[in-house]
Design a protein around this motif. Structure first.
Motif, short mmCIF file in Angstrom:
data_model
loop_
_atom_site.label_atom_id
_atom_site.label_comp_id
_atom_site.label_asym_id
_atom_site.label_seq_id
_atom_site.Cartn_x
_atom_site.Cartn_y
_atom_site.Cartn_z
N GLU A 143 -14.90 35.42 27.94
CA GLU A 143 -15.44 34.39 27.06
C GLU A 143 -14.72 33.06 27.27
O GLU A 143 -13.75 32.98 28.02
CB GLU A 143 -15.32 34.84 25.60
CG GLU A 143 -16.11 36.10 25.30
CD GLU A 143 -15.91 36.60 23.89
OE1 GLU A 143 -16.73 37.41 23.43
OE2 GLU A 143 -14.91 36.20 23.25
N ARG A 144 -15.20 32.03 26.60
CA ARG A 144 -14.60 30.70 26.69
C ARG A 144 -14.11 30.26 25.31
O ARG A 144 -14.85 30.34 24.34
CB ARG A 144 -15.60 29.68 27.24
CG ARG A 144 -15.08 28.23 27.25
CD ARG A 144 -16.03 27.29 27.93
NE ARG A 144 -16.09 27.57 29.37
CZ ARG A 144 -15.22 27.10 30.26
NH1 ARG A 144 -14.18 26.34 29.86
NH2 ARG A 144 -15.34 27.38 31.54
N LEU A 145 -12.85 29.80 25.27
CA LEU A 145 -12.30 29.18 24.07
C LEU A 145 -12.55 27.68 24.18
O LEU A 145 -11.93 26.99 25.00
CB LEU A 145 -10.80 29.47 23.96
CG LEU A 145 -10.11 28.86 22.74
CD1 LEU A 145 -10.63 29.49 21.45
CD2 LEU A 145 -8.60 29.01 22.84
N ARG A 146 -13.47 27.18 23.38
CA ARG A 146 -13.89 25.77 23.49
C ARG A 146 -12.96 24.91 22.64
O ARG A 146 -13.17 24.78 21.42
CB ARG A 146 -15.34 25.62 23.10
CG ARG A 146 -16.27 26.41 24.01
CD ARG A 146 -17.73 26.12 23.76
NE ARG A 146 -18.56 26.91 24.66
CZ ARG A 146 -18.84 26.61 25.93
NH1 ARG A 146 -18.33 25.50 26.45
NH2 ARG A 146 -19.60 27.39 26.66
N VAL A 147 -11.95 24.38 23.28
CA VAL A 147 -10.97 23.52 22.61
C VAL A 147 -10.77 22.27 23.46
O VAL A 147 -11.10 22.25 24.65
CB VAL A 147 -9.62 24.24 22.43
CG1 VAL A 147 -9.75 25.38 21.43
CG2 VAL A 147 -9.09 24.75 23.77
N ASP A 148 -10.22 21.23 22.82
CA ASP A 148 -9.90 20.02 23.56
C ASP A 148 -8.76 20.29 24.54
O ASP A 148 -7.99 21.26 24.39
CB ASP A 148 -9.51 18.91 22.59
CG ASP A 148 -10.69 18.44 21.75
OD1 ASP A 148 -11.84 18.60 22.22
OD2 ASP A 148 -10.45 17.96 20.63
N ARG B 255 -13.62 22.79 27.11
CA ARG B 255 -15.01 22.57 26.73
C ARG B 255 -15.99 23.09 27.78
O ARG B 255 -17.14 23.39 27.47
CB ARG B 255 -15.27 21.10 26.46
CG ARG B 255 -14.46 20.54 25.28
CD ARG B 255 -14.88 21.18 23.99
NE ARG B 255 -14.09 20.71 22.84
CZ ARG B 255 -14.23 21.17 21.61
NH1 ARG B 255 -15.14 22.10 21.36
NH2 ARG B 255 -13.47 20.72 20.64
N GLY B 256 -15.57 23.14 29.03
CA GLY B 256 -16.42 23.68 30.07
C GLY B 256 -17.47 22.71 30.56
O GLY B 256 -17.56 21.58 30.12
#
Length: 503
Positions: free
Chosen positions: A415-420, A502-503
């Motif tokens: 999965e992706r952790l969407r953080v700055d 953020r990807g």
């Protein structure tokens, strides 16, 4: 008994078939059933020189009224200098529907695992597909895997038995689901061989070993044949999902077709230069399967993967007992992860399987542990395709990798952790079943953290803090203590990555 000579393929070859680098020899003919009862046998001899094509076909005119076809063969094995391949000759058969690449004529393949085979309507040698012996031109397929400098001399004996054909037995296949536990982590081994190719275990023995290893699912993956598909139904159960597939064994690498529709045959008669692999990768997907290149850096002849990874749904990074080949495959896969991050494209998840053939090969060493919505073919495949999985050396090893951000955001494996970019991130690995092993956190920048050895209990928690600007992804490796020097120890397990940013 009658005898024919195929003295040299250059003089006797008559045309090139639909399969790349293949030649067809002179036809072997038989008398009809009306000429008298009893089996009829023809013996064919020939010599294949070095540089022979990949496949040499011996056409056999099969008259009406044949109940069974039986084939045996021998070939010479002269001494060769050290480092020079000796003779190895594979064998299989195609029926009257022909040898067209991807066609319907395939009736069986045993490679070099057997010196004889038979087939008839109700039964066949493992590796071969039962069914009527219809009149027409059949083809014995010879595959000169390696040829000694002296050439390869062979003798092929073909016996036709006349009589009533008998009834066919409709195949029965295992179900597409087992009982399962809902959304959970399921353990599987997707690369296994039985007596239907070059393995020495029966499907029943493999199923028993899979259960003993704590597996929830397995995948049938015989070399270049689907004959085992109809022999697993009675072995599946609420506790074991059995997927059906094939190890497509080309001369330029092997690929596991994982979880295809029952009865799916995938052709293997091409090399990378023939530009045919994409066609058969698409066939695997149309049949509901995944495309998984196997042991891509193995050193055996024909095993090294040369088709590229553009068609891969996953890649087998760890194959059987951990060796330097696997270490290279792991590093190569990590390089592909780095490239996917840099280029902003999809990434390829990693897997591990035992490739077990016979004692002492251990079923489930290693195994892929998949987070799936249930224990079904589709759910397991979706978990693998999404990379929600890790690889463990046995059912004793469990890994739980998570990454969490500053406001309670969290992500798990695949999965992706969407953080700055500068948000602090805590990476946490929970481990059990790994006494004295060390944990390494690997990112697109390399190995950025190595833990102290875990306690002898084998359980522990390791945490590391980073940011998305410092690590585009984090994956975990669980390593045994190194034998000596700075080299890392053998793997006890590893995870697919958690992506940061953020990807």
């Amino acid at each position: 008994m009658c005898e024919d000579d195929h003295a040299g393929i250059g003089r006797r070859a008559v045309f090139v078939t639909g399969a790349a680098a293949a030649l067809t020899l002179a036809t072997v003919s038989f008398a009809s059933a009306a000429d008298g009862p009893g089996p009829r046998t023809r013996t064919v001899r020939g010599t294949l020189p070095p540089g022979s094509p990949d496949f040499v076909y011996v056409p056999v005119d099969v008259p009406p009224g044949v109940r069974e076809i039986r084939v045996s063969y021998t070939y010479d094995r002269p001494a060769v200098p050290a480092g020079t391949p000796g003779n190895a000759l594979d064998i299989g058969v195609f029926d009257e529907r022909g040898t067209e690449l991807g066609g319907r004529g395939f009736r069986g393949w045993s490679g070099g695992a057997r010196s004889e085979f038979f087939l008839r309507a109700d039964d066949a040698t493992p590796g071969y597909v039962p069914g009527p012996v219809r009149a027409g031109t059949w083809y014995i397929a010879l595959g000169p895997y390696t040829v000694a400098p002296q050439g390869l001399s062979y003798e092929l004996t073909i016996t036709l038995t006349y009589g009533e054909p008998g009834g066919t037995v409709p195949p029965v296949y295992p179900p597409r689901r087992a009982k399962g536990r809902g959304r959970a982590w399921y353990r599987g081994d997707c690369h296994l061989h039985s007596v239907h190719s070059d393995g020495r275990r029966t499907p029943a023995e493999i199923a028993a070993l899979a259960r003993a290893a704590g597996l929830d699912f397995i995948n049938s993956s015989e070399h270049n044949t689907h004959s085992a598909h109809a022999h697993w139904a009675d072995l599946a159960g609420d506790d074991l999902l059995i997927l059906l597939g094939e190890e497509v064994t080309t001369r330029n690498g092997h690929v596991v077709a994982l979880g295809t529709d029952p009865g799916t045959f995938v052709d293997w008669r091409y090399r990378a230069r023939d530009n045919r692999f994409g066609r058969f990768a698409r066939q695997i997907r149309r049949a509901g399967g995944l495309v998984v290149p196997a042991h891509p850096h193995a050193t055996c002849i024909g095993c090294n993967w040369k088709f590229g990874f553009g068609e891969a749904d996953a890649v087998e990074v760890w194959n059987g007992p951990y060796t330097p080949d696997d270490e290279v495959a792991l590093a190569d896969w990590d390089g592909m992860l780095v490239a996917s991050v840099r280029e902003g494209r999809d990434w390829i998840p990693a897997m591990g399987s035992s490739d077990a053939h016979r004692d002492p090969d251990t079923v489930g060493h290693p195994q892929t542990v998949v987070l799936a919505d249930d224990l079904t073919r589709e759910a397991i495949q979706e978990g693998i395709r999404a990379g929600r999985s890790y690889v463990a050396e046995s059912a004793k090893v469990s890994l739980a990798l998570t990454a969490s951000g500053g406001r309670g955001e969290h992500a798990g494996i695949g999965e992706r952790l969407r953080v700055d970019a500068d948000t602090p991130v805590t990476v946490r690995l929970e481990v059990s079943g790994a006494p004295r092993c060390t944990v390494r956190f690997v990112t697109d920048q390399g190995v950025l953290f190595t833990s102290a050895p875990l306690p002898v209990s084998g359980s522990g928690v390791v945490e590391w803090r980073t940011t998305a600007s410092y690590a585009a992804y984090v994956r975990a490796e669980l390593r045994h203590e190194a034998a000596a020097g700075p080299l890392p120890g053998a793997l006890a397990g590893f995870t697919n990555p958690v992506f940061l940013g953020r990807g």
